[in-house]
Write a protein that holds these residues in place. Structure first.
Motif, mmCIF file in Angstrom:
data_model
loop_
_atom_site.group_PDB
_atom_site.id
_atom_site.type_symbol
_atom_site.label_atom_id
_atom_site.label_comp_id
_atom_site.label_asym_id
_atom_site.label_seq_id
_atom_site.Cartn_x
_atom_site.Cartn_y
_atom_site.Cartn_z
ATOM 1 N N SER A 297 37.528 37.971 51.284
ATOM 2 C CA SER A 297 38.940 38.326 51.372
ATOM 3 C C SER A 297 39.798 37.089 51.599
ATOM 4 C CB SER A 297 39.140 39.312 52.523
ATOM 5 O OG SER A 297 40.458 39.759 52.550
ATOM 6 N N GLY A 298 40.874 36.983 50.830
ATOM 7 C CA GLY A 298 41.797 35.870 50.972
ATOM 8 C C GLY A 298 41.403 34.621 50.205
ATOM 9 N N SER A 299 40.359 34.686 49.387
ATOM 10 C CA SER A 299 39.910 33.488 48.667
ATOM 11 C C SER A 299 40.705 33.210 47.396
ATOM 12 C CB SER A 299 38.415 33.581 48.347
ATOM 13 O OG SER A 299 38.151 34.694 47.511
ATOM 14 N N GLY A 300 41.542 34.147 46.978
ATOM 15 C CA GLY A 300 42.366 33.933 45.794
ATOM 16 C C GLY A 300 41.911 34.700 44.565
ATOM 17 N N LYS A 301 41.030 35.677 44.758
ATOM 18 C CA LYS A 301 40.472 36.438 43.638
ATOM 19 C C LYS A 301 41.536 37.167 42.826
ATOM 20 C CE LYS A 301 38.048 38.977 46.371
ATOM 21 N NZ LYS A 301 38.561 38.429 47.634
ATOM 22 N N SER A 302 42.447 37.827 43.493
ATOM 23 C CA SER A 302 43.439 38.651 42.799
ATOM 24 C C SER A 302 44.325 37.816 41.885
ATOM 25 C CB SER A 302 44.314 39.410 43.797
ATOM 26 O OG SER A 302 43.539 40.297 44.550
ATOM 27 N N SER A 303 44.806 36.690 42.376
ATOM 28 C CA SER A 303 45.671 35.823 41.571
ATOM 29 C C SER A 303 44.916 35.251 40.387
ATOM 30 C CB SER A 303 46.214 34.668 42.413
ATOM 31 O OG SER A 303 47.027 35.151 43.443
ATOM 32 N N LEU A 304 43.706 34.765 40.636
ATOM 33 C CA LEU A 304 42.917 34.190 39.563
ATOM 34 C C LEU A 304 42.549 35.249 38.532
ATOM 35 C CD1 LEU A 304 41.487 31.787 38.283
ATOM 36 C CD2 LEU A 304 39.480 32.365 39.679
ATOM 37 N N ALA B 114 35.468 30.007 46.706
ATOM 38 C CA ALA B 114 35.150 29.588 48.065
ATOM 39 C C ALA B 114 36.396 29.049 48.746
ATOM 40 C CB ALA B 114 34.068 28.509 48.035
ATOM 41 N N SER B 115 36.619 29.490 49.971
ATOM 42 C CA SER B 115 37.728 29.010 50.797
ATOM 43 C C SER B 115 37.302 29.093 52.245
ATOM 44 C CB SER B 115 38.977 29.884 50.615
ATOM 45 O OG SER B 115 39.455 29.822 49.312
ATOM 46 N N PRO B 116 37.761 28.183 53.089
ATOM 47 C CA PRO B 116 37.427 28.241 54.514
ATOM 48 C C PRO B 116 38.004 29.508 55.159
ATOM 49 C CG PRO B 116 38.401 26.115 53.933
ATOM 50 C CD PRO B 116 38.564 27.004 52.751
ATOM 51 N N ALA B 117 37.289 30.053 56.122
ATOM 52 C CA ALA B 117 37.687 31.302 56.786
ATOM 53 C C ALA B 117 39.115 31.261 57.344
ATOM 54 C CB ALA B 117 36.688 31.668 57.876
ATOM 55 N N PRO B 118 39.547 30.207 58.040
ATOM 56 C CA PRO B 118 40.921 30.220 58.565
ATOM 57 C C PRO B 118 41.979 30.289 57.457
ATOM 58 C CG PRO B 118 39.635 28.503 59.647
ATOM 59 C CD PRO B 118 38.808 29.025 58.510
ATOM 60 N N VAL B 119 41.731 29.621 56.351
ATOM 61 C CA VAL B 119 42.665 29.642 55.228
ATOM 62 C C VAL B 119 42.694 31.041 54.618
ATOM 63 C CG1 VAL B 119 43.098 28.730 52.893
ATOM 64 C CG2 VAL B 119 42.392 27.186 54.735
ATOM 65 N N HIS C 68 26.815 34.834 46.021
ATOM 66 C CA HIS C 68 27.214 33.424 45.848
ATOM 67 C C HIS C 68 26.119 32.631 45.137
ATOM 68 C CE1 HIS C 68 27.477 29.179 47.039
ATOM 69 N NE2 HIS C 68 28.778 29.365 46.878
ATOM 70 N N SER C 69 24.875 32.870 45.508
ATOM 71 C CA SER C 69 23.776 32.105 44.908
ATOM 72 C C SER C 69 23.538 32.487 43.448
ATOM 73 C CB SER C 69 22.490 32.284 45.724
ATOM 74 O OG SER C 69 22.044 33.629 45.617
ATOM 75 N N GLN C 70 24.110 33.581 42.982
ATOM 76 C CA GLN C 70 23.941 34.023 41.604
ATOM 77 C C GLN C 70 25.142 33.632 40.723
ATOM 78 O OE1 GLN C 70 23.241 38.220 41.776
ATOM 79 N NE2 GLN C 70 21.641 37.995 43.319
ATOM 80 N N ALA C 71 26.126 32.993 41.328
ATOM 81 C CA ALA C 71 27.348 32.649 40.583
ATOM 82 C C ALA C 71 27.057 31.634 39.484
ATOM 83 C CB ALA C 71 28.403 32.108 41.535
ATOM 84 N N ASP C 72 27.739 31.825 38.368
ATOM 85 C CA ASP C 72 27.636 30.888 37.252
ATOM 86 C C ASP C 72 28.632 29.748 37.400
ATOM 87 O OD1 ASP C 72 25.764 32.517 35.628
ATOM 88 O OD2 ASP C 72 27.458 33.900 35.541
ATOM 89 N N LEU C 73 29.732 30.033 38.077
ATOM 90 C CA LEU C 73 30.801 29.063 38.248
ATOM 91 C C LEU C 73 31.360 29.234 39.657
ATOM 92 C CD1 LEU C 73 32.651 26.945 36.820
ATOM 93 C CD2 LEU C 73 34.111 28.866 36.130
ATOM 94 N N VAL C 74 31.435 28.144 40.408
ATOM 95 C CA VAL C 74 31.966 28.176 41.783
ATOM 96 C C VAL C 74 33.217 27.303 41.804
ATOM 97 C CG1 VAL C 74 31.527 27.583 44.201
ATOM 98 C CG2 VAL C 74 29.662 28.490 42.774
ATOM 99 N N LEU C 75 34.296 27.901 42.320
ATOM 100 C CA LEU C 75 35.572 27.186 42.438
ATOM 101 C C LEU C 75 36.006 27.153 43.883
ATOM 102 C CD1 LEU C 75 37.510 28.839 39.466
ATOM 103 C CD2 LEU C 75 36.282 26.666 39.445
ATOM 104 N N ASP C 76 36.493 26.026 44.327
ATOM 105 C CA ASP C 76 37.047 25.903 45.675
ATOM 106 C C ASP C 76 38.548 26.126 45.597
ATOM 107 O OD1 ASP C 76 34.809 23.230 46.284
ATOM 108 O OD2 ASP C 76 34.682 25.251 47.094
ATOM 109 N N ASN C 77 39.043 26.946 46.514
ATOM 110 C CA ASN C 77 40.481 27.207 46.564
ATOM 111 C C ASN C 77 40.907 27.139 48.013
ATOM 112 O OD1 ASN C 77 43.094 27.978 46.075
ATOM 113 N ND2 ASN C 77 42.624 30.135 45.920
#
Length: 189
Positions: free
Chosen positions: A43-50, A141-146, A180-189
């Protein structure tokens, strides 16, 4: 989440969407003749916008897991609904019809048919769990506080009393389903 991310900079979703679309164009069908792309993360990692930006660029239908969860304790039920109502029927060449969770009424409401098309984008916690039906899986991926700051800025008082409860469901889900370990593409946001 609003279209703005990273301290008000709205360039991240656009640049990330371009990257995802360029990568995704090489993917083959996974559910019948449909290419299904999952955009997953906490939650809050930016999925909806992306996801909105990617779906727009691909001309894809978009399903949000928030519409499938059976309330604050319904993460697993939402993943089952995605598999049973949407992905399995598409893989079998049948129409996919899902029901939207009405958060105010606390029950499933009207039905929605997944429109015909070459692409389907699914976003939300658990979207990547039915891996065998997916053409591709993107993890944000995003840090928990963000993430918490973004989620509460987006949904405010509606989400604040449920943050810890939902985070516990996410943790249990990801412990049982190492998406996460099955992801084909990992993005940091």
């Amino acid at each position: 989440m609003s279209q703005k991310s990273r301290d008000g900079d709205d360039s991240w979703p656009a640049a990330a969407a371009d990257r995802v679309v360029t990568w995704a164009r090489g993917l083959g069908p996974s559910a019948g003749d449909r290419r299904v792309l999952a955009i997953e993360g906490r939650s809050g990692s930016g999925k909806s916008s992306l996801a909105a930006a990617v779906a727009d660029r691909l001309g894809a239908a978009l399903i949000r897991m928030d519409d499938l969860y059976a309330g604050w304790d319904g993460l697993d039920q939402g993943v089952s609904a995605l598999r049973d109502w949407v992905l399995a029927p598409l893989a079998e060449g049948r129409p996919a019809i899902w029901r939207r969770w009405d958060w105010a009424a606390g029950e499933y409401a009207e039905e929605h048919r997944v429109p015909d098309g070459r692409w389907l984008v699914v976003e939300g916690v658990g979207a990547g769990a039915p891996r065998s039906y997916l053409s591709g899986l993107v993890w944000l991926a995003s840090p928990a506080p963000v993430r918490k700051q973004r989620a509460l800025a987006r949904d405010g008082d509606l989400y604040a009393p449920h943050w810890d409860r939902w985070a516990g469901h996410e943790q249990a889900f990801y412990t049982a389903n190492p998406v996460h370990s099955q992801a084909d593409l990992v993005l940091d946001n």
